[in-house]
Design a protein around this motif. Structure first.
Motif, mmCIF file in Angstrom:
data_model
loop_
_atom_site.group_PDB
_atom_site.id
_atom_site.type_symbol
_atom_site.label_atom_id
_atom_site.label_comp_id
_atom_site.label_asym_id
_atom_site.label_seq_id
_atom_site.Cartn_x
_atom_site.Cartn_y
_atom_site.Cartn_z
ATOM 1 N N GLU A 333 19.382 -69.835 -9.849
ATOM 2 C CA GLU A 333 19.335 -68.577 -9.102
ATOM 3 C C GLU A 333 18.217 -67.633 -9.526
ATOM 4 O O GLU A 333 17.949 -66.641 -8.852
ATOM 5 C CB GLU A 333 20.693 -67.851 -9.236
ATOM 6 N N GLY A 334 17.579 -67.925 -10.654
ATOM 7 C CA GLY A 334 16.523 -67.032 -11.138
ATOM 8 C C GLY A 334 15.220 -67.227 -10.373
ATOM 9 O O GLY A 334 15.216 -67.747 -9.248
ATOM 10 N N PRO A 335 14.101 -66.812 -10.959
ATOM 11 C CA PRO A 335 12.818 -66.880 -10.250
ATOM 12 C C PRO A 335 12.446 -68.319 -9.855
ATOM 13 O O PRO A 335 12.808 -69.269 -10.542
ATOM 14 C CB PRO A 335 11.815 -66.346 -11.285
ATOM 15 N N PHE A 336 11.699 -68.407 -8.756
ATOM 16 C CA PHE A 336 11.191 -69.720 -8.315
ATOM 17 C C PHE A 336 9.923 -70.041 -9.101
ATOM 18 O O PHE A 336 8.837 -70.070 -8.555
ATOM 19 C CB PHE A 336 10.893 -69.683 -6.806
ATOM 20 N N ASP A 337 10.070 -70.220 -10.400
ATOM 21 C CA ASP A 337 8.876 -70.450 -11.225
ATOM 22 C C ASP A 337 8.989 -71.721 -12.054
ATOM 23 O O ASP A 337 8.245 -71.903 -13.011
ATOM 24 C CB ASP A 337 8.619 -69.236 -12.144
ATOM 25 N N LYS A 338 9.937 -72.593 -11.694
ATOM 26 C CA LYS A 338 10.201 -73.745 -12.562
ATOM 27 C C LYS A 338 10.242 -75.060 -11.798
ATOM 28 O O LYS A 338 10.602 -75.100 -10.626
ATOM 29 C CB LYS A 338 11.565 -73.606 -13.245
#
Ligand code: PA5
Length: 473
Positions: A333-338
């Motif tokens: 649910e966190g940032p789309f950075d992974k």
């Protein structure tokens, strides 16, 4: 062939792709095509220079038989004569040996009775925390231990301080030199000088093999053989992966494809973090090994032309299923950075059945009875994959038919090749580590090392302002 398990590692990138995740969330065909010429150039650059310069590690899968015989003979001597094997090293001179030994030895190996172990207890000392150093004396009888001191440069303060500590502890034994094996450059360095001075048994780290690419040379092979591993099978796995990673066709070359996809993910899509999440305790330290390989190789200030690029995708270690209960919330649910990279093991070396629960237990608990833990761990991995994909999070799975010398050799070599290709795609020098040097210099300067090469750092430290007390509360 029907009934046989294919032993080749497989890479499933379905959940990285726009076809699966939807446009904007996954890599689309156009992006792969845009990067194809760069990927082809990367392949050419790496393959045409194999074995040369800092690509010396590409020769490691095919090392001379005489060297392997020497390593195996030394390992056998250690297995027969010592109660403990202690490796002294740090970074690339420790992480490979740790990861291979954790993967291939039985879990809780050191706690098994000697007859079950078949070899010495093994300790990997890759830090200088004084509490840890002191505790080694509490659990290892130094008179009954073999010490393998490993440093490519020969002068790493952490490792050489450990060597001095061990040497001092052994000083009452006139034959202490028999207990020490030095693994270092065959050309230069302080450990080489000391090994010659003391007449220590020495194994050579070939030139062109940097620390983080050194697992398949004596750095890792001796410890693996002491732990009872078949080092020839490890190298065979690497050799077979080498062949796959040399193929010119992008979609048939796992390392080149992976590098191209990670380049798109990080450079074009802002997926600047890669989480490495094996679903097997035996592969837990593969994550740590990968973290160093990826971070130190690709995290660079400048490109090869000297322009500032601040390159690199941050690697993060995780363990399935354990970290589903600590990190997965963020990844879903966190940032789309992974990008989340899972590792799946198809056949575990041991199996435990979940016993049936009494009839009067709640249904959700009774449901588990009759399953196995390998079924449960795979169902949990599948559940994570499903949830991440549904949340449009880029994820992929590396599939190992089993954990063995052969599959591990493939896995480590695969990551090394991905790193080499990725260095080309990012146009950075994947084989240096200038960012580490500054801290080494500052350490010696802080300790007042009198050498001229630390003079500038000594002066800079002396001139530095006091810490502002307002910011220390
Ligand atoms: O990958 C590397 O080159 C580094 O991590 C080194 O292995 C680490 O700094 C230890 O260096 P050395 O083997 O020279 O002691």
């Amino acid at each position: 062939m029907a009934g046989t398990i294919p032993k080749s590692l497989r890479l499933d990138v379905n959940n990285l792709m726009a076809d699966t995740l939807g446009g904007g969330y996954g890599v689309d065909a156009g992006a792969v095509e845009r990067w194809r010429p760069r990927a082809e150039a990367a392949l050419k650059a790496v393959q045409s220079s194999r074995g040369q310069g800092w690509l010396g590690w590409m020769d490691l899968p095919a090392q001379p038989e005489s060297l392997l015989d020497d390593i195996e003979a030394m390992a056998e001597r250690i297995r027969l004569n010592y109660d403990a094997f202690v490796l002294l090293g740090i970074g690339g001179s420790a992480l490979g040996p740790i990861c291979v030994n954790e993967a291939l030895r039985p879990p809780r190996y050191n706690e098994l009775p000697k007859a079950r172990r078949g070899g010495p207890r093994m300790y990997f000392e890759d830090n200088i925390d004084p509490e840890r150093m002191a505790s080694l004396r509490a659990v290892v009888d130094f008179r009954d231990a073999c010490f393998n001191v490993i440093t490519k440069s020969g002068g790493t303060a952490e490792t050489m301080s450990q060597y001095l500590y061990v040497r001092d502890a052994l000083r009452d034994n006139p034959r202490w030199r028999d207990q020490v094996v030095a693994t270092t450059s065959g050309v230069k360095g302080l450990l080489l000088d000391i090994a010659r001075l003391e007449g220590l048994k020495t194994f050579v780290i070939p030139e062109g093999v940097g620390g983080r690419f050194s697992e398949l040379c004596p750095v890792g092979l001796l410890a693996a053989a002491v732990g009872g591993a078949d080092i020839r099978a490890l190298l065979k796995g690497a050799a077979d992966m080498d062949a796959r990673c040399a193929t010119p066709e992008l979609w048939k070359n796992p390392a080149l494809l992976e590098a191209a996809l990670m380049a798109v993910a990080s450079v074009e899509m802002g997926r600047n973090i890669q989480v490495m999440m094996p679903y097997a305790d035996s592969l837990r330290m593969v994550s740590n090994w990968f973290v160093q390989l990826w971070a130190e190789s690709l995290g660079k200030l400048v490109n090869r032309a000297g322009a500032v690029v601040n390159a690199g995708q941050t690697p993060v270690g995780a363990l399935g299923v354990t970290d589903q209960h600590s990190q997965l919330q963020l990844y879903s649910e966190g940032p789309f950075d992974k990008v989340i990279t899972m590792m799946k093991v198809e056949t575990f070396r041991e199996e435990t059945a979940i016993p049936r629960a009494p009839e009067d237990y709640p249904g959700d608990i009774r449901f588990l009875g009759g399953l196995t833990h390998s079924q449960l761990i795979e169902a949990e991995r599948f559940g994570t994959e499903y949830a991440l994909t549904r949340a449009k999070r880029m994820n992929q799975t590396i599939i190992l038919p089993e954990v063995s010398e052969y599959t591990l050799g493939q896995l480590l070599y695969f990551f090394e090749m991905v790193t080499a290709y990725m260095g080309e795609l990012l146009d950075v020098d994947a084989f240096n580590q200038p960012g580490v040097e500054a801290s080494k210099i500052a350490t010696y300067a802080k300790l007042g090392h009198p050498a001229e090469r630390y003079a500038e750092a000594r002066s800079a430290l002396a001139a530095a302002p006091e810490r502002d007390a307002r910011y220390i509360i």
